[in-house]
Scaffold this motif. Structure first.
Motif, mmCIF file in Angstrom:
data_model
loop_
_atom_site.group_PDB
_atom_site.id
_atom_site.type_symbol
_atom_site.label_atom_id
_atom_site.label_comp_id
_atom_site.label_asym_id
_atom_site.label_seq_id
_atom_site.Cartn_x
_atom_site.Cartn_y
_atom_site.Cartn_z
ATOM 1 N N GLN A 59 25.358 -1.425 -46.418
ATOM 2 C CA GLN A 59 26.692 -1.761 -45.941
ATOM 3 C C GLN A 59 27.540 -2.652 -46.770
ATOM 4 O OE1 GLN A 59 27.012 -2.139 -41.549
ATOM 5 N NE2 GLN A 59 28.979 -3.258 -41.733
ATOM 6 N N ALA A 60 27.004 -3.467 -47.305
ATOM 7 C CA ALA A 60 27.649 -4.108 -48.413
ATOM 8 C C ALA A 60 27.770 -3.429 -49.552
ATOM 9 C CB ALA A 60 26.513 -5.170 -49.134
ATOM 10 N N LEU A 61 27.258 -2.418 -50.022
ATOM 11 C CA LEU A 61 27.680 -1.547 -50.903
ATOM 12 C C LEU A 61 28.826 -0.654 -50.552
ATOM 13 C CD1 LEU A 61 27.098 -0.074 -53.670
ATOM 14 C CD2 LEU A 61 25.545 1.473 -52.555
ATOM 15 N N ALA A 62 28.678 -0.247 -49.397
ATOM 16 C CA ALA A 62 30.074 0.452 -48.818
ATOM 17 C C ALA A 62 31.274 -0.330 -48.981
ATOM 18 C CB ALA A 62 29.927 0.783 -47.329
ATOM 19 N N PHE A 63 31.358 -1.562 -48.627
ATOM 20 C CA PHE A 63 32.538 -2.515 -48.720
ATOM 21 C C PHE A 63 32.786 -2.772 -50.044
ATOM 22 C CE2 PHE A 63 31.434 -4.012 -44.140
ATOM 23 C CZ PHE A 63 32.076 -3.067 -43.737
ATOM 24 N N VAL A 64 31.845 -2.824 -51.122
ATOM 25 C CA VAL A 64 32.047 -2.987 -52.383
ATOM 26 C C VAL A 64 32.626 -1.828 -52.861
ATOM 27 C CG1 VAL A 64 31.264 -2.983 -54.744
ATOM 28 C CG2 VAL A 64 30.331 -4.706 -53.159
ATOM 29 N N VAL A 65 32.438 -0.799 -52.688
ATOM 30 C CA VAL A 65 33.270 0.547 -52.805
ATOM 31 C C VAL A 65 34.738 0.462 -52.358
ATOM 32 C CG1 VAL A 65 33.200 3.068 -52.806
ATOM 33 C CG2 VAL A 65 31.303 2.140 -53.188
ATOM 34 N N TRP A 66 34.860 0.184 -51.153
ATOM 35 C CA TRP A 66 36.199 -0.016 -50.828
ATOM 36 C C TRP A 66 37.219 -0.998 -51.365
ATOM 37 C CZ3 TRP A 66 35.920 -0.081 -44.676
ATOM 38 C CH2 TRP A 66 35.463 1.379 -44.218
ATOM 39 N N THR A 67 36.402 -2.184 -51.771
ATOM 40 C CA THR A 67 36.999 -3.150 -52.343
ATOM 41 C C THR A 67 37.700 -2.651 -53.926
ATOM 42 O OG1 THR A 67 36.069 -4.776 -51.036
ATOM 43 C CG2 THR A 67 37.175 -5.506 -52.979
ATOM 44 N N VAL A 68 36.686 -2.164 -54.380
ATOM 45 C CA VAL A 68 37.112 -1.826 -55.884
ATOM 46 C C VAL A 68 37.751 -0.592 -56.264
ATOM 47 C CG1 VAL A 68 35.159 -3.411 -56.796
ATOM 48 C CG2 VAL A 68 34.831 -0.921 -56.440
ATOM 49 N N GLY A 69 37.538 0.228 -55.314
ATOM 50 C CA GLY A 69 38.054 1.586 -55.527
ATOM 51 C C GLY A 69 38.966 2.429 -54.192
ATOM 52 N N PRO A 70 40.064 1.248 -53.735
ATOM 53 C CA PRO A 70 40.884 1.707 -52.482
ATOM 54 C C PRO A 70 41.480 3.024 -52.653
ATOM 55 C CG PRO A 70 42.023 -0.085 -53.541
ATOM 56 C CD PRO A 70 40.483 -0.086 -54.496
ATOM 57 N N SER A 71 40.874 4.075 -52.336
ATOM 58 C CA SER A 71 41.379 5.385 -52.178
ATOM 59 C C SER A 71 40.633 6.224 -51.358
ATOM 60 C CB SER A 71 41.230 6.126 -53.626
ATOM 61 O OG SER A 71 39.558 6.268 -53.870
ATOM 62 N N GLY A 145 37.471 -7.933 -47.949
ATOM 63 C CA GLY A 145 36.482 -7.133 -48.371
ATOM 64 C C GLY A 145 35.094 -8.000 -49.090
ATOM 65 N N TRP A 146 35.415 -8.743 -49.943
ATOM 66 C CA TRP A 146 34.313 -9.540 -50.563
ATOM 67 C C TRP A 146 33.627 -10.433 -49.626
ATOM 68 C CZ3 TRP A 146 32.388 -7.207 -54.466
ATOM 69 C CH2 TRP A 146 33.300 -6.554 -55.300
ATOM 70 N N ALA A 147 34.514 -10.968 -48.876
ATOM 71 C CA ALA A 147 33.793 -11.998 -47.768
ATOM 72 C C ALA A 147 32.960 -10.950 -46.739
ATOM 73 C CB ALA A 147 34.915 -12.473 -46.811
ATOM 74 N N SER A 148 33.371 -9.608 -46.529
ATOM 75 C CA SER A 148 32.714 -8.737 -45.494
ATOM 76 C C SER A 148 31.346 -8.364 -46.326
ATOM 77 C CB SER A 148 33.430 -7.449 -45.208
ATOM 78 O OG SER A 148 34.409 -7.994 -44.618
ATOM 79 N N VAL A 151 28.766 -11.285 -45.880
ATOM 80 C CA VAL A 151 28.212 -11.389 -44.770
ATOM 81 C C VAL A 151 27.006 -10.125 -44.462
ATOM 82 C CG1 VAL A 151 28.558 -10.698 -42.133
ATOM 83 C CG2 VAL A 151 30.358 -12.148 -43.598
ATOM 84 N N CYS A 152 27.273 -9.293 -45.244
ATOM 85 C CA CYS A 152 26.281 -7.947 -45.143
ATOM 86 C C CYS A 152 24.925 -8.522 -45.813
ATOM 87 C CB CYS A 152 26.491 -6.811 -45.788
ATOM 88 S SG CYS A 152 27.893 -5.799 -44.844
ATOM 89 N N LEU A 153 25.211 -9.353 -47.167
ATOM 90 C CA LEU A 153 24.060 -9.632 -47.742
ATOM 91 C C LEU A 153 23.367 -10.853 -47.121
ATOM 92 C CD1 LEU A 153 25.650 -9.398 -51.368
ATOM 93 C CD2 LEU A 153 23.903 -7.967 -50.186
ATOM 94 N N ALA A 154 24.220 -11.791 -46.260
ATOM 95 C CA ALA A 154 23.478 -12.743 -45.507
ATOM 96 C C ALA A 154 22.635 -12.065 -44.450
ATOM 97 C CB ALA A 154 24.373 -13.518 -44.900
ATOM 98 N N TRP A 155 23.312 -11.181 -43.881
ATOM 99 C CA TRP A 155 22.560 -10.220 -42.656
ATOM 100 C C TRP A 155 21.126 -9.785 -43.409
ATOM 101 C CZ3 TRP A 155 25.181 -4.939 -41.600
ATOM 102 C CH2 TRP A 155 24.172 -4.045 -41.281
#
Length: 357
Positions: A59-71, A145-148, A151-155
């Motif tokens: 899930q962290a990876l999913a949010f990384v993709v959204w944050t660096v490539g919002p399309s 996005g980066w805060a999320s 949170v995922c990595l902390a989980w």
């Protein structure tokens, strides 16, 4: 997760149409549905703690993709990964907690602990909404996005600290575990009925998607809708927290409470304004108390080591049950959903009895 209250707005602000946003949700749902049962089998075959941690990383990876490539393409890829992450977690959490309690000789506490977990999931919406607004004000969608991601990595890190009792996986392989888990549901009549009941009761939770609609229809100003919906969520949190107490009531109490929840929901169709929302809150609180006990009854009924696999089968049923709620709302609004709740009562009465020792 700070992104939760804002990701739909992120899509729209990036330039996507409402139709494209619906397409993204479809990618998410289909991926989760296809991966649900294999995810449970992986947890049974490998490590439930490891699968939970893997879900957090994905899930962290999913949010990384959204944050660096919002399309549109980036959002679709992120939703596919997020759907896989959700499938890994679904069923695994319940199995890990149940077996951890059983290892301590405290499996009878599962309903109470699971009720607290469900309540916490609802209560956390309050600080999450505040955090999302603050982070967005400071750094826009990238900071959210980066805060999320954090949170995922902390989980994931916390999941690795969970105790996991040793067990001997059977089935010989991941495919074997998957096949045996499905056979458990197909060949054990009592378990099959409980899975069906759990799926139908769990699917009713999809009605929460319409709480903002109900609030708007009852004259609540748009600016006040989030507060009104939060009030319903808090009532649900209270109901979930009481799930452990409800689990101690006689078996006949469970369908009676679900019946009352359905009757109250039906009354909403003719009630005006704030009174309607108060009744919705009462109905949702009763419903979540029943849902917590239903999930506990399923865990009580599973006797094999393939606990996460069987729970994931029920999870697929919950998704299908949610589609029934969507169809009912489209056909007749809140009144039709109330009828659906009442139709589930007999199945709940038959399938959610305590197992006979």
């Amino acid at each position: 997760m700070p992104l939760y209250p804002l990701y739909a707005l992120l899509f729209l602000d990036t330039g996507l149409s409402t139709a494209e946003v619906s397409g993204l949700f479809a990618v998410w749902s289909v991926t989760a549905l296809l991966a649900e049962v294999p995810g449970g089998a992986l947890a049974d075959r490998w490590s439930r703690r490891g699968v939970l941690a893997l879900g957090g990383v994905l899930q962290a990876l999913a949010f990384v993709v959204w944050t660096v490539g919002p399309s549109a393409a980036g959002f679709a890829a992120g939703f596919a990964v997020w759907g896989l992450a959700g499938a890994l977690v679904s069923g695994t959490v319940e199995a890990l907690v149940h077996d951890g309690l059983a290892d301590l000789g405290a499996e009878e506490a599962f309903a109470r602990v699971h009720g607290w977990m469900t309540s916490a999931e609802l209560l956390v919406q309050v600080p999450t909404a505040a955090a999302a607004g603050g982070l967005y004000a400071l750094g826009g969608y990238p900071l959210v996005g980066w805060a999320s991601v954090a949170v995922c990595l902390a989980w994931a890190a916390l999941a690795l600290r969970f105790p996991e009792p040793p067990r001997e996986p059977d089935g010989g392989s991941l495919l074997g575990t998957l096949r045996l888990g499905l056979a458990d549901v197909a060949q054990v009549p009592a378990l099959r009925l409980t899975v069906l009941a759990m799926a139908l009761v769990g699917g009713l939770d999809a009605v929460e998607e319409y709480f903002p609609v109900l609030a708007g229809d009852r004259g609540v100003p748009t600016v006040a809708v989030p507060l009104a919906v939060l009030g319903i969520a808090l009532a649900g949190a209270l109901g979930a927290a009481l799930g452990g107490r409800v689990a101690g009531l006689p078996d006949r109490a469970l369908p009676a409470l679900l019946l009352l929840a359905g009757v109250l929901l039906g009354a909403v169709a003719v009630l005006p304004g704030p009174a309607a929302l108060a009744v919705v809150a009462a109905s949702y609180g009763l419903y979540l108390a029943v849902l917590v006990v239903a999930e506990a009854r399923l865990q009580e009924r599973i006797e094999s080591t393939r606990r996460a696999t069987v729970t994931s089968v029920a999870g697929v049923g919950v998704e299908v049950g949610g589609l029934l709620v969507f169809a009912a709302w489209a056909a007749g609004g809140v009144a039709a959903v109330a009828v659906l709740v009442l139709a589930v009562v007999p199945v709940a009465a038959a399938g959610l009895r305590r197992p006979v020792s």
